[in-house]
Design an enzyme around this catalytic site. Structure first.
Site, PDB file in Angstrom:
ATOM      1  N   GLU A   1      -6.703   9.570   8.976  1.00  0.00           N
ATOM      2  CA  GLU A   1      -5.369   9.340   9.548  1.00  0.00           C
ATOM      3  C   GLU A   1      -5.179  10.105  10.852  1.00  0.00           C
ATOM      4  O   GLU A   1      -4.473   9.656  11.751  1.00  0.00           O
ATOM      5  CB  GLU A   1      -4.285   9.725   8.526  1.00  0.00           C
ATOM      6  CG  GLU A   1      -4.292   8.765   7.354  1.00  0.00           C
ATOM      7  CD  GLU A   1      -3.103   8.903   6.433  1.00  0.00           C
ATOM      8  OE1 GLU A   1      -2.270   9.788   6.645  1.00  0.00           O
ATOM      9  OE2 GLU A   1      -3.020   8.089   5.495  1.00  0.00           O
TER      10      GLU A   1
ATOM     11  N   ASP B   1       0.858  -1.196   0.000  1.00  0.00           N
ATOM     12  CA  ASP B   1       0.000   0.000   0.000  1.00  0.00           C
ATOM     13  C   ASP B   1       0.891   1.243   0.000  1.00  0.00           C
ATOM     14  O   ASP B   1       2.082   1.176   0.307  1.00  0.00           O
ATOM     15  CB  ASP B   1      -0.901   0.004   1.245  1.00  0.00           C
ATOM     16  CG  ASP B   1      -1.852   1.193   1.232  1.00  0.00           C
ATOM     17  OD1 ASP B   1      -2.564   1.376   0.231  1.00  0.00           O
ATOM     18  OD2 ASP B   1      -1.863   1.971   2.208  1.00  0.00           O
ATOM     19  N   SER B   2       0.277   2.377  -0.318  1.00  0.00           N
ATOM     20  CA  SER B   2       1.001   3.649  -0.286  1.00  0.00           C
ATOM     21  C   SER B   2       1.441   3.993   1.139  1.00  0.00           C
ATOM     22  O   SER B   2       2.392   4.750   1.326  1.00  0.00           O
ATOM     23  CB  SER B   2       0.087   4.746  -0.818  1.00  0.00           C
ATOM     24  OG  SER B   2      -1.122   4.765  -0.069  1.00  0.00           O
TER      25      SER B   2
ATOM     26  N   CYS C   1     -11.309   3.088  -1.482  1.00  0.00           N
ATOM     27  CA  CYS C   1     -10.106   3.605  -0.826  1.00  0.00           C
ATOM     28  C   CYS C   1      -9.839   2.758   0.407  1.00  0.00           C
ATOM     29  O   CYS C   1     -10.783   2.374   1.118  1.00  0.00           O
ATOM     30  CB  CYS C   1     -10.316   5.065  -0.424  1.00  0.00           C
ATOM     31  SG  CYS C   1      -8.939   5.753   0.526  1.00  0.00           S
TER      32      CYS C   1
ATOM     33  N   CYS D   1      -3.715  -0.862  -2.274  1.00  0.00           N
ATOM     34  CA  CYS D   1      -4.017   0.547  -2.514  1.00  0.00           C
ATOM     35  C   CYS D   1      -4.877   0.700  -3.769  1.00  0.00           C
ATOM     36  O   CYS D   1      -4.511   0.204  -4.840  1.00  0.00           O
ATOM     37  CB  CYS D   1      -2.681   1.278  -2.705  1.00  0.00           C
ATOM     38  SG  CYS D   1      -2.844   3.016  -3.069  1.00  0.00           S
TER      39      CYS D   1
ATOM     40  N   HIS E   1      -8.794   3.561   3.223  1.00  0.00           N
ATOM     41  CA  HIS E   1      -9.108   4.192   4.508  1.00  0.00           C
ATOM     42  C   HIS E   1     -10.603   4.179   4.879  1.00  0.00           C
ATOM     43  O   HIS E   1     -10.951   4.248   6.051  1.00  0.00           O
ATOM     44  CB  HIS E   1      -8.671   5.657   4.486  1.00  0.00           C
ATOM     45  CG  HIS E   1      -7.193   5.860   4.493  1.00  0.00           C
ATOM     46  ND1 HIS E   1      -6.351   5.245   3.599  1.00  0.00           N
ATOM     47  CD2 HIS E   1      -6.403   6.623   5.291  1.00  0.00           C
ATOM     48  CE1 HIS E   1      -5.105   5.620   3.836  1.00  0.00           C
ATOM     49  NE2 HIS E   1      -5.112   6.463   4.859  1.00  0.00           N
TER      50      HIS E   1
END
Ligand code: DGL
Length: 274
Positions: free
Chosen positions: A161, A6-7, A193, A69, A195
């Site tokens: 985040e 993932d990023s 996404c 990602c 997140h």
């Protein structure tokens, strides 16, 4: 060993689903925190970064690599798959989410939310368009056009985040992003996404009970079971000693702190230069 790329630490939502379903596998997770977030980068940059990170995981001996990602899956999956030609197997998260949405959507009105990169790439629209028509599950003969409504939500990644989840500001921003999708009467919403599963309950509440919410993280893991059935050799090749390694290209402390929140458990993180 399975590699999850993932990023940054967002892909831990995918890792979490894997650990629930397949706790015995050995895993190495690689987050490119030095270059995160990928969402605002150009396609060329995401492609170059993804290639570098996947090269690293291939060198570690991963037999299966998951590009967790969405932005990297949208911009670079084809390129890394073409480079490695199935050795090792490299899979993304977009096709599983599209399949889940396609199967569950009642009327073919499908919404997608993601980073600017994901929405700009048009990857979800392209995959959904491949299906062309939707067979309504209640009437096999009824054909419905699939209509896709996309919405970039660039403010959600930093809010998540920072852990600002149940805050009035987050709710207000979320409501603004979701309004056009609600107005379009979508019956299915893809969380495109890594997140967004952390806001899934709130999103589902805002969209109401007539809209199914699909997490690309969960869909990716649900899709792997039939994949293993179709490819038993791959399943045999993956080592199963319950090992976990968490690697990041920068800021291991921040990664451990926020990543631990994403995963729901304390983790030890190592910095690697790739
Ligand atoms: N992992 C990214 C995604 O799923 C979100 C964070 C970022 O922009 O790097 O698209």
């Amino acid at each position: 060993m399975i590699g999850i790329f993932d990023s940054g630490f967002g892909g831990l939502t995918v890792m979490k689903e894997y650990l629930k379903k397949y706790p015995d596998f050995d895993y190495v997770y690689l987050g490119d925190q030095a270059n995160a977030p990928y969402g605002p980068h150009s396609r060329e940059r995401v492609e170059a970064l993804t290639l570098k990170n996947i090269d690293y995981l291939v060198k570690q001996g991963c037999k299966l690599i998951i590009v967790a990602c969405n932005t990297a899956s949208a911009d670079a999956l084809r390129v890394v798959q073409q480079k490695y030609k199935g050795k090792p197997v490299i899979l993304g998260v977009i096709v599983p989410a599209v399949e889940a949405a396609f199967k569950q959507s009642r009327f073919g009105n499908i919404g997608v939310i993601g980073t600017r990169g994901v929405i700009k790439s048009g990857a979800y629209e392209r995959e959904l368009a491949k299906y062309g028509v939707l067979y309504a599950p209640t009437d096999k003969r009824a054909r419905k056009e699939v209509k896709v409504y996309s919405q970039a939500c660039p403010l959600l990644v930093p809010l998540i985040e920072e852990g600002i989840l149940s805050h009035p500001a987050t709710r207000m921003i979320l409501r603004n992003y979701l309004r056009p999708l609600k107005n379009a009467n979508i019956d299915t919403l893809i969380l495109g996404c890594t997140h967004y599963p952390l806001l899934q309950k709130e999103i589902a509440r805002m969209m109401g009970k007539n809209c199914i919410v699909i997490s690309s993280a969960k869909a990716a893991v649900d899709a792997i079971e039939p994949y293993f059935k179709a490819h038993p050799d791959l399943l045999k090749k993956i080592s199963k000693k319950g090992g976990r390694q968490y690697l990041t290209t920068d800021c291991p402390e921040r990664f451990a702190e926020i990543g631990g929140r994403f995963l729901g458990e304390k983790i030890e993180v190592e910095k690697v230069d790739i």
